[in-house]
Design an enzyme around this catalytic site. Structure first.
Site, PDB file in Angstrom:
ATOM      1  N   ASP A  10       0.980  -1.204  -0.151  1.00 35.53           N
ATOM      2  CA  ASP A  10       0.010   0.155  -0.014  1.00 35.53           C
ATOM      3  C   ASP A  10       0.900   1.133   0.049  1.00 35.53           C
ATOM      4  O   ASP A  10       2.099   1.043  -0.134  1.00 35.53           O
ATOM      5  CB  ASP A  10      -1.121  -0.071   1.130  1.00 35.53           C
ATOM      6  CG  ASP A  10      -0.255  -0.007   2.426  1.00 35.53           C
ATOM      7  OD1 ASP A  10       0.961   0.207   2.596  1.00 35.53           O
ATOM      8  OD2 ASP A  10      -1.058   0.297   3.523  1.00 35.53           O
ATOM      9  N   CYS A  66       3.389  -3.367   4.124  1.00 34.92           N
ATOM     10  CA  CYS A  66       2.467  -2.232   4.452  1.00 34.92           C
ATOM     11  C   CYS A  66       2.881  -1.622   5.810  1.00 34.92           C
ATOM     12  O   CYS A  66       4.174  -1.898   5.930  1.00 34.92           O
ATOM     13  CB  CYS A  66       0.978  -2.636   4.814  1.00 34.92           C
ATOM     14  SG  CYS A  66       0.659  -3.869   6.132  1.00 34.92           S
ATOM     15  N   THR A  68       2.803  -2.295   8.971  1.00 31.16           N
ATOM     16  CA  THR A  68       2.934  -3.062  10.171  1.00 31.16           C
ATOM     17  C   THR A  68       3.105  -4.435   9.192  1.00 31.16           C
ATOM     18  O   THR A  68       3.573  -5.569   9.836  1.00 31.16           O
ATOM     19  CB  THR A  68       1.924  -3.177  11.019  1.00 31.16           C
ATOM     20  OG1 THR A  68       0.651  -3.739  10.317  1.00 31.16           O
ATOM     21  CG2 THR A  68       1.649  -2.081  11.598  1.00 31.16           C
TER      22      THR A  68
HETATM   23  C1  RB5 Z   1      -2.099   2.333   6.760  1.00 27.72           C
HETATM   24  O1  RB5 Z   1      -2.027   3.577   7.210  1.00 27.72           O
HETATM   25  C2  RB5 Z   1      -1.855   1.028   7.601  1.00 27.72           C
HETATM   26  O2  RB5 Z   1      -2.852   0.847   8.375  1.00 27.72           O
HETATM   27  C3  RB5 Z   1      -1.291   0.003   6.944  1.00 27.72           C
HETATM   28  O3  RB5 Z   1      -0.296   0.269   5.990  1.00 27.72           O
HETATM   29  C4  RB5 Z   1      -1.190  -1.388   7.375  1.00 27.72           C
HETATM   30  O4  RB5 Z   1      -0.239  -0.978   8.572  1.00 27.72           O
HETATM   31  C5  RB5 Z   1      -2.138  -2.107   7.834  1.00 27.72           C
HETATM   32  O5  RB5 Z   1      -2.291  -3.272   8.395  1.00 27.72           O
END
Ligand code: RB5
Length: 147
Positions: A10, A66, A68
């Site tokens: 993402d 992403c 986390t």
């Molecule tokens: C985006 O802000 C964050 O929620 C996403 O990158 C991820 O960590 C979700 O698990």
């Protein structure tokens, strides 16, 4: 045949994903990047599902980044035959492959620095499933039919 790594992220993971794709290219992997390609806000499941579908079809190993690694792993693990592991250290990366036959590596860009993430990816890609007793356990990961 060239080894393929299907990668996705993402907006939170896009920069680290690009760095990790370069690491994998240096190791001889062909990269299939399903996106995202910018830091504009996006929804992580959209990319997790694309990568997991390709891994489920046997097109290669997967890498998802992403913030986390958590949302990516939760989404990817809904796909048959996909075993996605969030790793924040090299030992977990080795064991995910050797004992759990993980086929998707998930990394949190807000958890792990670029250098460590590269080492985690290298270990993940260079480790192999040991089979034996672990094969039986991996087959038990899918729950029994409860209907
Ligand atoms: C985006 O802000 C964050 O929620 C996403 O990158 C991820 O960590 C979700 O698990």
């Amino acid at each position: 045949m060239a080894k393929t790594l299907i990668v996705g992220s993402d907006h939170a993971g896009v920069e680290l994903k690009k760095e990790l794709a370069d690491v994998a290219r240096e190791l001889g992997y062909e990269i299939n990047d399903v996106g995202t390609h910018s830091t504009e806000s996006t929804d992580y499941p959209d990319y997790a599902h694309q990568v997991a579908s390709a891994v489920s079809r046997g097109e290669g190993l997967g890498l998802l980044v992403c913030g986390t690694g958590l949302g990516m792993s939760m989404s990817a693990n809904r796909h048959p035959g996909v075993r996605a592991a969030v790793c924040g250290d090299v030992h977990s990366a080795a064991m995910a492959r050797r004992h759990n036959d993980a086929n998707v590596l998930c990394i949190g860009s807000r958890i792990v620095g670029t250098g460590l993430a590269g080492e985690i990816l290298k270990v993940f890609l260079s480790s192999s499933f040991e089979g034996g007793r672990h094969e039986r356990r991996v087959h038990k990961i899918d729950p029994p039919d409860e209907s």
